[in-house]
Design a protein around this motif. Structure first.
Motif, PDB file in Angstrom:
ATOM      1  N   ASN B 157       0.820  -1.204   0.000  1.00  0.00           N
ATOM      2  CA  ASN B 157       0.000   0.000   0.000  1.00  0.00           C
ATOM      3  C   ASN B 157       0.860   1.263   0.000  1.00  0.00           C
ATOM      4  O   ASN B 157       0.582   2.220  -0.715  1.00  0.00           O
ATOM      5  N   PHE B 158       1.902   1.239   0.819  1.00  0.00           N
ATOM      6  CA  PHE B 158       2.780   2.405   0.973  1.00  0.00           C
ATOM      7  C   PHE B 158       3.470   2.739  -0.353  1.00  0.00           C
ATOM      8  O   PHE B 158       3.528   3.899  -0.760  1.00  0.00           O
ATOM      9  N   THR B 159       3.992   1.717  -1.047  1.00  0.00           N
ATOM     10  CA  THR B 159       4.685   1.978  -2.316  1.00  0.00           C
ATOM     11  C   THR B 159       3.700   2.413  -3.395  1.00  0.00           C
ATOM     12  O   THR B 159       4.027   3.240  -4.240  1.00  0.00           O
ATOM     13  N   GLY B 160       2.469   1.878  -3.341  1.00  0.00           N
ATOM     14  CA  GLY B 160       1.467   2.280  -4.321  1.00  0.00           C
ATOM     15  C   GLY B 160       1.003   3.709  -4.103  1.00  0.00           C
ATOM     16  O   GLY B 160       0.601   4.399  -5.040  1.00  0.00           O
ATOM     17  N   TYR B 161       1.087   4.163  -2.858  1.00  0.00           N
ATOM     18  CA  TYR B 161       0.625   5.498  -2.483  1.00  0.00           C
ATOM     19  C   TYR B 161       1.347   6.598  -3.247  1.00  0.00           C
ATOM     20  O   TYR B 161       0.777   7.640  -3.556  1.00  0.00           O
ATOM     21  N   LEU B 162       2.634   6.368  -3.563  1.00  0.00           N
ATOM     22  CA  LEU B 162       3.431   7.429  -4.211  1.00  0.00           C
ATOM     23  C   LEU B 162       3.083   7.579  -5.689  1.00  0.00           C
ATOM     24  O   LEU B 162       3.230   8.661  -6.269  1.00  0.00           O
ATOM     25  N   TYR B 170       3.049  12.688  -2.494  1.00  0.00           N
ATOM     26  CA  TYR B 170       4.416  13.172  -2.296  1.00  0.00           C
ATOM     27  C   TYR B 170       4.722  13.396  -0.814  1.00  0.00           C
ATOM     28  O   TYR B 170       5.745  12.943  -0.308  1.00  0.00           O
ATOM     29  N   TRP B 171       3.797  14.068  -0.117  1.00  0.00           N
ATOM     30  CA  TRP B 171       4.117  14.426   1.275  1.00  0.00           C
ATOM     31  C   TRP B 171       3.859  13.303   2.247  1.00  0.00           C
ATOM     32  O   TRP B 171       4.543  13.193   3.270  1.00  0.00           O
ATOM     33  N   ALA B 172       2.887  12.431   1.920  1.00  0.00           N
ATOM     34  CA  ALA B 172       2.685  11.260   2.784  1.00  0.00           C
ATOM     35  C   ALA B 172       3.919  10.361   2.736  1.00  0.00           C
ATOM     36  O   ALA B 172       4.362   9.827   3.756  1.00  0.00           O
ATOM     37  N   ILE B 173       4.511  10.221   1.552  1.00  0.00           N
ATOM     38  CA  ILE B 173       5.700   9.373   1.432  1.00  0.00           C
ATOM     39  C   ILE B 173       6.914  10.082   2.045  1.00  0.00           C
ATOM     40  O   ILE B 173       7.779   9.440   2.643  1.00  0.00           O
ATOM     41  N   THR B 174       6.978  11.425   1.926  1.00  0.00           N
ATOM     42  CA  THR B 174       8.062  12.158   2.586  1.00  0.00           C
ATOM     43  C   THR B 174       8.035  11.895   4.084  1.00  0.00           C
ATOM     44  O   THR B 174       9.046  11.531   4.693  1.00  0.00           O
ATOM     45  N   VAL B 175       6.844  12.071   4.674  1.00  0.00           N
ATOM     46  CA  VAL B 175       6.720  11.869   6.121  1.00  0.00           C
ATOM     47  C   VAL B 175       6.994  10.407   6.470  1.00  0.00           C
ATOM     48  O   VAL B 175       7.755  10.101   7.394  1.00  0.00           O
ATOM     49  N   GLY B 176       6.418   9.489   5.691  1.00  0.00           N
ATOM     50  CA  GLY B 176       6.579   8.065   5.978  1.00  0.00           C
ATOM     51  C   GLY B 176       8.026   7.610   5.890  1.00  0.00           C
ATOM     52  O   GLY B 176       8.521   6.886   6.748  1.00  0.00           O
ATOM     53  N   SER B 177       8.735   8.077   4.843  1.00  0.00           N
ATOM     54  CA  SER B 177      10.099   7.594   4.666  1.00  0.00           C
ATOM     55  C   SER B 177      11.076   8.319   5.597  1.00  0.00           C
ATOM     56  O   SER B 177      12.158   7.801   5.883  1.00  0.00           O
ATOM     57  N   SER B 178      10.691   9.512   6.094  1.00  0.00           N
ATOM     58  CA  SER B 178      11.574  10.194   7.051  1.00  0.00           C
ATOM     59  C   SER B 178      11.646   9.433   8.364  1.00  0.00           C
ATOM     60  O   SER B 178      12.603   9.588   9.128  1.00  0.00           O
ATOM     61  N   LYS B 300      -0.155  14.737   6.331  1.00  0.00           N
ATOM     62  CA  LYS B 300      -0.368  13.477   7.055  1.00  0.00           C
ATOM     63  C   LYS B 300       0.138  12.302   6.241  1.00  0.00           C
ATOM     64  O   LYS B 300       0.073  12.308   5.011  1.00  0.00           O
ATOM     65  N   ALA B 301       0.619  11.283   6.944  1.00  0.00           N
ATOM     66  CA  ALA B 301       1.018  10.033   6.293  1.00  0.00           C
ATOM     67  C   ALA B 301      -0.254   9.294   5.873  1.00  0.00           C
ATOM     68  O   ALA B 301      -1.367   9.743   6.147  1.00  0.00           O
ATOM     69  N   PHE B 305      -0.507   4.614   8.775  1.00  0.00           N
ATOM     70  CA  PHE B 305       0.673   5.066   9.524  1.00  0.00           C
ATOM     71  C   PHE B 305       0.332   6.199  10.487  1.00  0.00           C
ATOM     72  O   PHE B 305       1.209   6.708  11.179  1.00  0.00           O
ATOM     73  N   MET B 306      -0.941   6.615  10.528  1.00  0.00           N
ATOM     74  CA  MET B 306      -1.277   7.756  11.379  1.00  0.00           C
ATOM     75  C   MET B 306      -1.131   7.435  12.858  1.00  0.00           C
ATOM     76  O   MET B 306      -0.898   8.327  13.667  1.00  0.00           O
ATOM     77  N   GLY B 307      -1.272   6.159  13.234  1.00  0.00           N
ATOM     78  CA  GLY B 307      -1.032   5.779  14.624  1.00  0.00           C
ATOM     79  C   GLY B 307       0.404   6.088  15.012  1.00  0.00           C
ATOM     80  O   GLY B 307       0.681   6.637  16.081  1.00  0.00           O
ATOM     81  N   ILE B 308       1.336   5.761  14.100  1.00  0.00           N
ATOM     82  CA  ILE B 308       2.753   6.011  14.370  1.00  0.00           C
ATOM     83  C   ILE B 308       3.044   7.516  14.315  1.00  0.00           C
ATOM     84  O   ILE B 308       3.778   8.052  15.143  1.00  0.00           O
ATOM     85  N   GLN B 309       2.413   8.208  13.360  1.00  0.00           N
ATOM     86  CA  GLN B 309       2.650   9.652  13.282  1.00  0.00           C
ATOM     87  C   GLN B 309       2.124  10.344  14.538  1.00  0.00           C
ATOM     88  O   GLN B 309       2.719  11.308  15.029  1.00  0.00           O
ATOM     89  N   GLU B 310       1.010   9.841  15.069  1.00  0.00           N
ATOM     90  CA  GLU B 310       0.467  10.400  16.307  1.00  0.00           C
ATOM     91  C   GLU B 310       1.429  10.128  17.471  1.00  0.00           C
ATOM     92  O   GLU B 310       1.675  11.009  18.294  1.00  0.00           O
ATOM     93  N   LEU B 311       2.034   8.931  17.495  1.00  0.00           N
ATOM     94  CA  LEU B 311       3.034   8.629  18.529  1.00  0.00           C
ATOM     95  C   LEU B 311       4.191   9.629  18.457  1.00  0.00           C
ATOM     96  O   LEU B 311       4.748  10.022  19.478  1.00  0.00           O
TER      97      LEU B 311
END
Lengths: 171, 464
Positions: B157-162, B170-178, B300-301, B305-311
């Motif tokens: 899902n993550f790779t398909g998102y980009l 673009y920004w969900a993957i930026t946040v996710g890959s950071s 937002k991711a 991944f929003m659970g992790i971003q919230e953490l």
């Protein structure tokens, strides 16, 4: 060893075959290991980043020193950095990528702050953290000033724990 | 044309016979042979215990996940032919799906929604197996295979998102890959390899495309085969049991054709129709073309991944993005090896007390997580309270230790206060932690507005 139990007893005039089998098995395992390492190294090497000349990652010519008044912040979008001139007239090139999660940090001219839209990290004009969650100041790019011309090398981002005066480059 | 041998059947019959050796006559023997001799049906045993067919035991979730893989494969192959993985063409090729290609938007919608649905279905499947204790001996290893499949589903899902290359992607993957950068020692190197450079660019899109259309699908296909095969090798599904019923060792067997295959086909058709209807009505999101100069606010991711971003808003990144998720994952993988009480296999939530404790833990988990999020927004300030200490300690290690002590305390409290067995207390801890993660995800998705400030969903002004 259990192997010896399974192997029919060798005639007494012949040497015990087990050491040779152990040796061959060890050799095969080692070869398989070497093959695995090679395949892994090739895959990783193949995936290593490939940078292109003239894009982000090369040296940017920003122009004459006088173009940048004291206290100004000038964005260079292609270079992904801000050229900051301090009140004292020194230069800093700040990588605009937020040190928290990589968002592009915009400069707020009214508040004189960098405010990250993603997680509300705030940085001052020197890139130092005013408000977490960013764990460290904005990264720097090396600034060189020759013949009154400012150049920024974007090939390597320099991370730092805090701002100090030695990071500022004076003309 | 005359054949010299009159006893030979006609050519078309011989071709058919060479493919299907035994004609299907519908009797018992023929039904058994059909399952054994058919490649796809062979995933099933020829007979299954009657009680494993109860829909309310499995909810058909494993089968639904497999159906989604088939749908995703089929729509993915179509989409491949219409997509160009380069930054200047990707977005236009997605636009062309809705303007120039017959059924392009519909196929993209089916692919998008099936992919998102698969994350939910696979997670629910994991919950079902956990709730019924079905991960215990001899199914421990298949539990691990299942967790790997869950991770691969998320990565797919993550790779398909980009790929659509819009602002969202673009920004969900930026946040996710950071998040990867925070892995100690090798983080930056890993991120550089994944992205093909320091930032998302043409190399990233190509890497993600290759991962999305070949590397991950092949891995999923291989592990799925292993997963199905192990179900059979581990003796089929665990047998469902009523809460007060004595253990069942054997049950009346029924024939797979058609007592299992028929409901599977019906369920698959219903699910397919539902996905098609939803996809006909709701378009997959597409925002403006990706602009590396302007992060949207809030950025937002992807929702999973929003659970992790919230953490990340509450912990130092190393703890919030790496240590806590890794501990959760390790705990999940270790479950069948530490919770091996065979007495409750097949009973939803272990026992009557287990059911009550599960409900109680969901309530506690919801309130505690929500309370901490609100307190952390307005009151708690570890960094400010402990000046001069590295933020990794004050905002990371210290709250983590408090969290772990809290979980141990909860376990002991449940054991002592409710005279729960180890197995029931373990279930309670799982429910507490899982509920916490769900609440974090919901808060991240629905209660975070501009600047990631806490607000009610109706106060959030959409940026697009």
């Amino acid at each position: 060893m259990t192997d010896q139990k399974q192997t029919p007893a060798a005639p007494e005039h012949l040497p015990d075959p087990t050491p040779r089998r152990d040796f061959l098995r060890l050799g095969l395992t080692a070869l398989a290991g070497v093959a695995a390492v090679e395949a892994g190294a090739i895959s990783i090497g193949f995936f290593l980043p490939r940078l292109n000349e003239g894009e982000f990652g090369s040296v940017f010519k920003c122009g004459a020193v006088d173009k940048f008044p004291n206290g100004s912040v000038t964005p260079f979008n292609e270079g992904r950095f801000y050229l900051v001139r301090t009140q004292e007239g020194g230069f800093l090139a700040l990588y605009r990528k937020c040190t928290h999660l990589g968002c592009a940090v915009p400069w707020d001219q009214a508040k004189k702050q960098f405010i990250c839209p993603c997680h509300a990290s705030v940085f001052d004009q020197t890139g130092a953290v005013l408000n977490a969650p960013a764990p460290r100041p904005l990264d720097l790019f090396a600034v060189t000033i020759a013949n009154n011309q400012v150049q920024v090398d974007t090939s390597r981002a320099i991370s730092r724990d805090r701002f100090d005066q030695t990071q500022v480059v004076y003309p | 044309m005359n054949t010299p041998n009159n006893s030979q059947p006609p050519l078309w019959q011989r071709v058919w016979r060479s493919a299907v050796r035994e004609p299907f006559t519908g009797d018992r023997r023929s039904r058994l042979r059909l399952v054994m001799n058919n490649l796809i049906l062979h995933l099933h045993p020829a007979q299954v215990p009657a009680r494993t067919l109860r829909f309310t035991y499995t909810w058909g979730l494993g089968g639904l996940a497999a159906l989604l893989v088939v749908i995703l494969g089929a729509t993915g192959m179509l989409l491949e032919t219409a997509y160009t993985p380069s930054p200047d063409k990707a977005y236009t090729s997605i636009l062309a799906l809705s303007t120039r290609i017959w059924f392009g938007q519909f196929v993209r919608n089916v692919h998008h929604w099936s992919g998102n649905l698969m994350v939910i279905v696979v997670a629910l499947h994991l919950l079902r197996v956990f709730f019924t204790g079905a991960f215990r001996t001899p199914r421990e290893f298949n539990w691990l295979v299942g967790i790997t499949l869950l991770l691969l589903t998320v990565v797919a899902n993550f790779t398909g998102y980009l790929l659509p290359w819009d602002q969202l992607a673009y920004w969900a993957i930026t946040v996710g890959s950071s998040i990867i950068v925070y892995v100690p020692f090798v983080g930056t190197g890993l991120s550089n390899i994944l992205l093909g450079g320091p930032e998302i660019g043409p190399a990233t899109l190509l890497n993600f495309y290759a991962l999305h259309i070949s590397i991950i699908p092949i891995a999923i296909f291989g592990l799925m085969s292993l997963h199905f095969w192990r179900v059979r090798k581990d003796g089929g599904l665990s047998l469902p049991r009523g809460v007060d019923e004595p253990p069942v060792s054997k049950d009346e067997n029924v024939l797979t054709v058609a007592d299992l295959v028929r409901p599977e086909i019906i369920w698959a058709i219903v699910a397919l129709a539902a996905i098609a209807l939803w996809s006909a009505l709701v378009n997959a999101p597409l925002e403006a073309l990706a602009n590396p100069d302007a992060s949207p606010n809030p950025a937002k991711a992807a929702w999973y991944f929003m659970g992790i971003q919230e953490l990340l808003l509450h912990f130092h990144p190393l703890v919030g993005a790496i240590v806590v998720p890794l501990l959760g994952l390790l705990g999940l993988a270790a479950l069948p090896y530490i919770d091996s009480d065979m007495n409750s296999v097949g009973i939803y939530f272990r026992s009557r007390r287990g059911r009550w404790l599960a409900l109680f833990s969901v309530a506690v988990g919801t309130w505690l997580t929500a309370l901490y999020i609100v307190l952390d927004e307005f009151l708690i300030d570890w960094v400010g309270w402990l000046p001069g200490i590295p933020t990794l300690l004050s905002n990371g290690v210290l709250p983590l230790i408090l969290l772990l002590l809290g979980i141990i305390g909860y376990y002991d409290g449940i054991r002592a206060g409710f005279r729960a067995t180890k197995c029931e207390a373990g279930l309670s801890v799982f429910m507490l932690v899982f509920t916490g993660f769900v609440v974090l995800t919901l808060v991240g998705v629905f209660f975070r507005g501009a600047g990631m400030k806490l607000m009610f969903p109706w106060e959030i002004i959409p940026t697009h």
